[in-house]
Design a protein around this motif. Structure first.
Motif, PDB file in Angstrom:
ATOM      1  N   TRP A 183       0.813  -1.224   0.000  1.00  0.00           N
ATOM      2  CA  TRP A 183       0.000   0.000   0.000  1.00  0.00           C
ATOM      3  C   TRP A 183       0.843   1.268   0.000  1.00  0.00           C
ATOM      4  N   TRP A 184       2.025   1.188   0.563  1.00  0.00           N
ATOM      5  CA  TRP A 184       2.899   2.349   0.750  1.00  0.00           C
ATOM      6  C   TRP A 184       3.782   2.615  -0.475  1.00  0.00           C
ATOM      7  N   GLU A 185       3.803   1.692  -1.421  1.00  0.00           N
ATOM      8  CA  GLU A 185       4.837   1.715  -2.473  1.00  0.00           C
ATOM      9  C   GLU A 185       4.699   2.917  -3.412  1.00  0.00           C
ATOM     10  N   GLU A 186       5.814   3.588  -3.619  1.00  0.00           N
ATOM     11  CA  GLU A 186       5.825   4.707  -4.556  1.00  0.00           C
ATOM     12  C   GLU A 186       5.611   4.154  -5.972  1.00  0.00           C
ATOM     13  N   GLY A 187       4.729   4.792  -6.703  1.00  0.00           N
ATOM     14  CA  GLY A 187       4.485   4.327  -8.066  1.00  0.00           C
ATOM     15  C   GLY A 187       3.605   3.087  -8.139  1.00  0.00           C
ATOM     16  N   LEU A 188       2.866   2.810  -7.048  1.00  0.00           N
ATOM     17  CA  LEU A 188       2.047   1.590  -7.011  1.00  0.00           C
ATOM     18  C   LEU A 188       1.050   1.528  -8.172  1.00  0.00           C
ATOM     19  N   LYS A 189       0.421   2.656  -8.431  1.00  0.00           N
ATOM     20  CA  LYS A 189      -0.588   2.699  -9.500  1.00  0.00           C
ATOM     21  C   LYS A 189       0.030   2.236 -10.824  1.00  0.00           C
ATOM     22  N   LYS A 190       1.208   2.757 -11.091  1.00  0.00           N
ATOM     23  CA  LYS A 190       1.904   2.424 -12.338  1.00  0.00           C
ATOM     24  C   LYS A 190       2.294   0.935 -12.367  1.00  0.00           C
ATOM     25  N   GLU A 191       2.748   0.428 -11.225  1.00  0.00           N
ATOM     26  CA  GLU A 191       3.174  -0.979 -11.160  1.00  0.00           C
ATOM     27  C   GLU A 191       1.982  -1.935 -11.292  1.00  0.00           C
ATOM     28  N   ILE A 192       0.836  -1.515 -10.756  1.00  0.00           N
ATOM     29  CA  ILE A 192      -0.369  -2.341 -10.900  1.00  0.00           C
ATOM     30  C   ILE A 192      -0.771  -2.392 -12.379  1.00  0.00           C
ATOM     31  N   ALA A 193      -0.720  -1.237 -13.030  1.00  0.00           N
ATOM     32  CA  ALA A 193      -1.061  -1.189 -14.459  1.00  0.00           C
ATOM     33  C   ALA A 193      -0.103  -2.070 -15.264  1.00  0.00           C
ATOM     34  N   ARG A 194       1.183  -1.969 -14.919  1.00  0.00           N
ATOM     35  CA  ARG A 194       2.203  -2.783 -15.602  1.00  0.00           C
ATOM     36  C   ARG A 194       1.942  -4.275 -15.388  1.00  0.00           C
ATOM     37  N   CYS A 195       1.607  -4.635 -14.165  1.00  0.00           N
ATOM     38  CA  CYS A 195       1.357  -6.037 -13.813  1.00  0.00           C
ATOM     39  C   CYS A 195       0.196  -6.592 -14.639  1.00  0.00           C
ATOM     40  N   GLY A 196      -0.867  -5.791 -14.754  1.00  0.00           N
ATOM     41  CA  GLY A 196      -2.025  -6.233 -15.529  1.00  0.00           C
ATOM     42  C   GLY A 196      -1.722  -6.312 -17.014  1.00  0.00           C
ATOM     43  N   LYS A 197      -1.020  -5.311 -17.487  1.00  0.00           N
ATOM     44  CA  LYS A 197      -0.731  -5.222 -18.918  1.00  0.00           C
ATOM     45  C   LYS A 197       0.084  -6.426 -19.400  1.00  0.00           C
ATOM     46  N   ASN A 198       0.960  -6.897 -18.536  1.00  0.00           N
ATOM     47  CA  ASN A 198       1.811  -8.029 -18.917  1.00  0.00           C
ATOM     48  C   ASN A 198       1.207  -9.384 -18.568  1.00  0.00           C
ATOM     49  N   GLY A 199      -0.049  -9.362 -18.153  1.00  0.00           N
ATOM     50  CA  GLY A 199      -0.732 -10.621 -17.842  1.00  0.00           C
ATOM     51  C   GLY A 199      -0.245 -11.269 -16.556  1.00  0.00           C
TER      52      GLY A 199
END
Ligand code: ZN
Length: 275
Positions: A183-199
């Motif tokens: 929850w605290w991670e900087e750039g979490l939103k971006k990393e979640i998007a990346r995680c989804g995008k790469n399946g």
């Protein structure tokens, strides 16, 4: 963003209602409309995976994951091999209970650098991968909060989990997003998007991070009791294309001590209101 109206995406981890045995958990989850179950190893210890698999199949509930494998790093080669063998056994158990996913708490050794532990984690995952594919169970790397970096996980951010999953680059390896840990991670939103995008977005675990926290391990809060912006994180997870379950995973001495029927009611109420 859509409000949660029902329990059709609600999954509960058996560890959350630890005082209940597997059958009691299944009875009560189903009675209350919980649609998914994630099974912790301790819940099937006594009866064994085969029998547990049959039992679960007799209920109208979906098995979301088996928890948990991992703990790959060690300074001795023998111990690393033992971990690999143990993970294969866990994969067999996961298959026996029809779990599509084995959650990996990947481990860490305080006797070596985090980089070295991470290398051993990746090697460990790669060596069990063919077996995982053969039994049809996917592997999900769960990054853990850095307060566990010395012992339970050398993968402490979603970014690191993404890096590792992408480096392995296999359909059967992805990541778990557990809000308690990232929850605290900087750039979490971006990393979640990346995680989804790469399946690679395989699972989503929810609870809350209490302030103050009385016990790092066993004082997790119910949704709405702490400082996690659960609604924003769910929005990001959904935007990333995730359509799976919202898994409630709460380790809490406080809640394990209370009447578990009342606790389950609280879970459902706070799930709808705050998740
Ligand atoms: Zn988790």
């Amino acid at each position: 963003m859509s409000k949660i109206k029902d329990t059709s995406k609600l999954c509960v981890h058996t560890i959350t209602t630890k005082p209940w045995g597997l059958e009691e958990a299944l009875d009560n989850y189903c009675k209350n409309g919980v649609a998914g179950i994630s099974v912790w190893q301790n819940a099937i210890d006594k009866m064994g995976a085969k029998k547990a698999g049959k039992l679960i199949k007799s209920y109208p509930i979906e098995v979301v994951s088996y928890v948990r494998g991992g703990f790959f790093p060690a300074t001795s080669k023998k111990k690393r091999q033992q971990a690999i063998d143990h993970n294969k056994q866990l994969l067999e158990e996961a298959a026996a209970i029809n779990a599509p996913l084995l959650v990996l708490v990947v481990g860490s050794s305080p006797e070596q650098s985090l980089e070295k532990s991470r290398k051993q984690i990746q090697e460990g995952i790669e060596s069990i991968l063919p077996f995982a594919q053969s039994v049809g169970v996917k592997l999900a790397i769960e990054p853990l909060h850095p307060m566990y970096a010395h012992s339970r996980s050398a993968v402490n951010t979603l970014k690191q989990a993404n890096d590792m999953a992408e480096s392995i680059n296999e359909e059967f390896v992805g990541a778990v997003i557990d809000v308690y840990h990232v929850w605290w991670e900087e750039g979490l939103k971006k990393e979640i998007a990346r995680c989804g995008k790469n399946g690679n977005l395989f699972a989503y675990h929810i609870c809350d991070f209490k302030a103050p926290l009385e016990d790092f391990l066993n004082d997790r809060g119910l949704m709405g009791e702490g400082c996690i912006d659960l609604k924003s994180i769910r929005k990001w997870v959904e935007k990333a294309g995730f359509k799976g379950f919202h898994e409630v995973e709460i380790f809490s001495h406080r809640y394990w001590e209370m009447n578990q029927h009342q606790f389950l009611n609280k879970i459902i109420k706070s799930y709808k209101e705050f998740s």
